[in-house]
Design a protein around this motif. Structure first.
Motif, mmCIF file in Angstrom:
data_model
loop_
_atom_site.group_PDB
_atom_site.id
_atom_site.type_symbol
_atom_site.label_atom_id
_atom_site.label_comp_id
_atom_site.label_asym_id
_atom_site.label_seq_id
_atom_site.Cartn_x
_atom_site.Cartn_y
_atom_site.Cartn_z
ATOM 1 N N HIS A 37 -8.361 -3.734 0.206
ATOM 2 C CA HIS A 37 -7.144 -4.484 -0.115
ATOM 3 C C HIS A 37 -6.652 -4.165 -1.530
ATOM 4 O O HIS A 37 -5.988 -4.986 -2.170
ATOM 5 C CB HIS A 37 -7.385 -5.993 0.048
ATOM 6 C CG HIS A 37 -7.528 -6.394 1.477
ATOM 7 N ND1 HIS A 37 -8.752 -6.471 2.098
ATOM 8 C CD2 HIS A 37 -6.614 -6.693 2.412
ATOM 9 C CE1 HIS A 37 -8.566 -6.816 3.361
ATOM 10 N NE2 HIS A 37 -7.277 -6.955 3.578
ATOM 11 N N VAL A 43 -3.156 2.687 -1.339
ATOM 12 C CA VAL A 43 -3.579 1.838 -0.222
ATOM 13 C C VAL A 43 -2.384 1.110 0.401
ATOM 14 O O VAL A 43 -2.227 1.086 1.614
ATOM 15 C CB VAL A 43 -4.650 0.820 -0.689
ATOM 16 C CG1 VAL A 43 -4.992 -0.163 0.410
ATOM 17 C CG2 VAL A 43 -5.895 1.554 -1.164
ATOM 18 N N ARG A 44 -1.564 0.523 -0.422
ATOM 19 C CA ARG A 44 -0.435 -0.282 0.066
ATOM 20 C C ARG A 44 0.769 0.548 0.500
ATOM 21 O O ARG A 44 1.644 0.055 1.194
ATOM 22 C CB ARG A 44 0.015 -1.255 -1.018
ATOM 23 C CG ARG A 44 -1.007 -2.333 -1.304
ATOM 24 C CD ARG A 44 -0.512 -3.216 -2.384
ATOM 25 N NE ARG A 44 -0.233 -4.534 -1.820
ATOM 26 C CZ ARG A 44 0.162 -5.554 -2.534
ATOM 27 N NH1 ARG A 44 0.367 -5.425 -3.817
ATOM 28 N NH2 ARG A 44 0.371 -6.718 -1.958
ATOM 29 N N GLY A 45 0.823 1.796 0.061
ATOM 30 C CA GLY A 45 1.992 2.619 0.348
ATOM 31 C C GLY A 45 3.122 2.285 -0.602
ATOM 32 O O GLY A 45 2.949 1.528 -1.555
ATOM 33 N N GLN A 50 3.907 0.873 5.227
ATOM 34 C CA GLN A 50 3.376 2.173 4.819
ATOM 35 C C GLN A 50 1.929 2.083 4.335
ATOM 36 O O GLN A 50 1.428 2.999 3.696
ATOM 37 C CB GLN A 50 4.250 2.787 3.726
ATOM 38 C CG GLN A 50 5.630 3.130 4.197
ATOM 39 C CD GLN A 50 6.438 3.838 3.119
ATOM 40 O OE1 GLN A 50 5.995 3.989 1.982
ATOM 41 N NE2 GLN A 50 7.620 4.275 3.466
ATOM 42 N N GLN A 51 1.251 0.987 4.657
ATOM 43 C CA GLN A 51 -0.133 0.830 4.236
ATOM 44 C C GLN A 51 -0.989 1.956 4.828
ATOM 45 O O GLN A 51 -0.740 2.414 5.935
ATOM 46 C CB GLN A 51 -0.710 -0.513 4.710
ATOM 47 C CG GLN A 51 0.038 -1.709 4.210
ATOM 48 C CD GLN A 51 1.112 -2.174 5.168
ATOM 49 O OE1 GLN A 51 1.711 -1.410 5.903
ATOM 50 N NE2 GLN A 51 1.371 -3.462 5.161
ATOM 51 N N TYR A 105 -7.876 -6.778 8.943
ATOM 52 C CA TYR A 105 -8.417 -5.449 8.636
ATOM 53 C C TYR A 105 -9.300 -4.955 9.783
ATOM 54 O O TYR A 105 -9.147 -3.818 10.241
ATOM 55 C CB TYR A 105 -9.193 -5.493 7.314
ATOM 56 C CG TYR A 105 -9.966 -4.236 7.018
ATOM 57 C CD1 TYR A 105 -9.295 -3.047 6.744
ATOM 58 C CD2 TYR A 105 -11.351 -4.230 7.025
ATOM 59 C CE1 TYR A 105 -10.002 -1.884 6.481
ATOM 60 C CE2 TYR A 105 -12.057 -3.075 6.763
ATOM 61 C CZ TYR A 105 -11.379 -1.898 6.495
ATOM 62 O OH TYR A 105 -12.080 -0.746 6.238
#
Length: 126
Positions: A37, A43-45, A50-51, A105
């Protein structure tokens, strides 16, 4: 902006970050949970949807924690990931929503037939 935790303690033996907040709430967040996370763009984009699903992070550990001003910490992981600042508001969100975020997740892993297990084999154990 949320005020800083009163206590930030990494318990290396069980790879857990312990946070104690001014209102008495305590959170224990695993290194794996924090890594998957991460607030970094990696990671998040760069936008909604877009993660990038993080796989193989079950054994990741925290190698270091660096304060960033009075509003965040930078977590350095032993897999080399060190981008992304965990501000107090985001850390509190992770702690308060840990069960939901963790299940989401796990669901994403299952949907993509992916694993928390590392792809690397430790030949010393064979």
């Amino acid at each position: 902006m949320l005020t800083a935790p009163l206590k930030i303690d990494y318990q290396r033996a069980n790879q857990t970050l312990h946070l104690l907040w001014p209102d008495g709430v305590e959170h224990r967040l695993s290194a794996e949970f924090l890594r998957v996370h991460s607030p970094s763009a990696e990671v998040r984009g760069h936008g909604v949807g877009q993660q990038v699903l993080q796989v193989g992070k079950k054994e990741v550990a925290i190698a270091g924690i660096e304060p960033t001003g009075r509003y965040a910490i930078k977590i350095v992981f032993d897999d080399g990931h060190d981008s992304g600042l965990y501000d107090w508001t985001y850390l509190r969100h992770l702690g308060d929503q840990q069960a939901l975020l963790w299940q989401q997740y796990l669901d994403r892993l299952a949907d993509q037939n992916a694993s928390r297990e590392s792809l690397f084999i430790n030949f010393k154990q064979l």
